[in-house]
Design a protein around this motif. Structure first.
Motif, mmCIF file in Angstrom:
data_model
loop_
_atom_site.group_PDB
_atom_site.id
_atom_site.type_symbol
_atom_site.label_atom_id
_atom_site.label_comp_id
_atom_site.label_asym_id
_atom_site.label_seq_id
_atom_site.Cartn_x
_atom_site.Cartn_y
_atom_site.Cartn_z
ATOM 1 N N TRP A 1 -8.841 2.364 -1.598
ATOM 2 C CA TRP A 1 -8.454 3.536 -0.808
ATOM 3 C C TRP A 1 -9.080 4.804 -1.386
ATOM 4 O O TRP A 1 -9.598 5.644 -0.644
ATOM 5 N N LEU A 2 -9.020 4.927 -2.705
ATOM 6 C CA LEU A 2 -9.556 6.134 -3.338
ATOM 7 C C LEU A 2 -11.047 6.282 -3.070
ATOM 8 O O LEU A 2 -11.524 7.369 -2.744
ATOM 9 N N GLU A 3 -11.800 5.198 -3.189
ATOM 10 C CA GLU A 3 -13.241 5.274 -2.954
ATOM 11 C C GLU A 3 -13.539 5.672 -1.522
ATOM 12 O O GLU A 3 -14.462 6.449 -1.258
ATOM 13 N N GLU A 4 -12.756 5.166 -0.585
ATOM 14 C CA GLU A 4 -12.941 5.564 0.813
ATOM 15 C C GLU A 4 -12.620 7.054 0.982
ATOM 16 O O GLU A 4 -13.360 7.794 1.623
ATOM 17 N N PHE A 5 -11.540 7.483 0.383
ATOM 18 C CA PHE A 5 -11.139 8.883 0.447
ATOM 19 C C PHE A 5 -12.189 9.791 -0.186
ATOM 20 O O PHE A 5 -12.531 10.833 0.356
ATOM 21 N N LEU A 6 -12.720 9.382 -1.320
ATOM 22 C CA LEU A 6 -13.685 10.217 -2.037
ATOM 23 C C LEU A 6 -15.003 10.366 -1.293
ATOM 24 O O LEU A 6 -15.763 11.285 -1.579
ATOM 25 N N GLY A 7 -15.253 9.490 -0.349
ATOM 26 C CA GLY A 7 -16.467 9.615 0.452
ATOM 27 C C GLY A 7 -16.533 10.929 1.209
ATOM 28 O O GLY A 7 -17.610 11.408 1.548
ATOM 29 N N HIS B 1 -18.938 17.109 -6.757
ATOM 30 C CA HIS B 1 -18.496 17.735 -8.004
ATOM 31 C C HIS B 1 -16.987 17.604 -8.226
ATOM 32 O O HIS B 1 -16.511 17.879 -9.318
ATOM 33 N N HIS B 2 -16.226 17.150 -7.222
ATOM 34 C CA HIS B 2 -14.789 16.940 -7.389
ATOM 35 C C HIS B 2 -14.420 15.464 -7.590
ATOM 36 O O HIS B 2 -13.311 15.159 -8.026
ATOM 37 N N ARG B 3 -15.326 14.565 -7.279
ATOM 38 C CA ARG B 3 -15.007 13.129 -7.279
ATOM 39 C C ARG B 3 -14.565 12.601 -8.640
ATOM 40 O O ARG B 3 -13.570 11.893 -8.748
ATOM 41 N N GLU B 4 -15.314 12.906 -9.694
ATOM 42 C CA GLU B 4 -14.979 12.370 -11.015
ATOM 43 C C GLU B 4 -13.626 12.890 -11.495
ATOM 44 O O GLU B 4 -12.842 12.147 -12.079
ATOM 45 N N LEU B 5 -13.352 14.137 -11.236
ATOM 46 C CA LEU B 5 -12.058 14.702 -11.615
ATOM 47 C C LEU B 5 -10.922 13.971 -10.887
ATOM 48 O O LEU B 5 -9.906 13.619 -11.500
ATOM 49 N N LEU B 6 -11.092 13.712 -9.603
ATOM 50 C CA LEU B 6 -10.061 13.002 -8.845
ATOM 51 C C LEU B 6 -9.916 11.561 -9.303
ATOM 52 O O LEU B 6 -8.802 11.032 -9.350
#
Length: 112
Positions: free
Chosen positions: A76-82, A87-92
């Motif tokens: 779910w997270l990977e889909e959301f991070l798309g 620049h926010h992905r790694e932090l999340l």
């Protein structure tokens, strides 16, 4: 296990339900082509039939118990991070592992 269950027809229905994707991994596991493990299920596409089979194997004691919500969080997270700027992905991702998954695992182990 199927014969002694309260509703064996439910399991048979899930295994035969079109497009019959639940029966394929079970057959491969029975023939020794793939390992009977949670790691095997993690490599398969996530759908209800395979999820049912995984839960069935866990309920039968063939696999260790697991929490499907915790297991599905990474996908779910990977889909959301798309949809999130790079620049926010790694932090999340870090926050997810540090806080969200930790809390989900704790709640699952406590039966909440």
């Amino acid at each position: 296990m199927l014969i002694n269950s309260d509703r064996p027809q439910t399991t048979i229905w899930w295994l035969r339900k079109k497009p019959s994707v639940g029966a394929d991994p079970l057959g491969q596991m029975a023939r020794g082509e793939v390992a009977i493990s949670h790691d095997t299920f993690r490599t398969l596409p996530q759908d209800r039939a395979r999820g049912y089979l995984r839960s069935l194997l866990a309920a039968a004691g063939v696999l260790q118990p697991f929490d499907p919500y915790v297991e599905g969080m990474d996908a779910w997270l990977e889909e959301f991070l798309g949809e999130v700027p790079q620049h926010h992905r790694e932090l999340l991702r870090r926050y997810d592992r540090w806080r969200v998954l930790r809390d989900m695992r704790r709640a699952a182990s406590e039966g909440a």
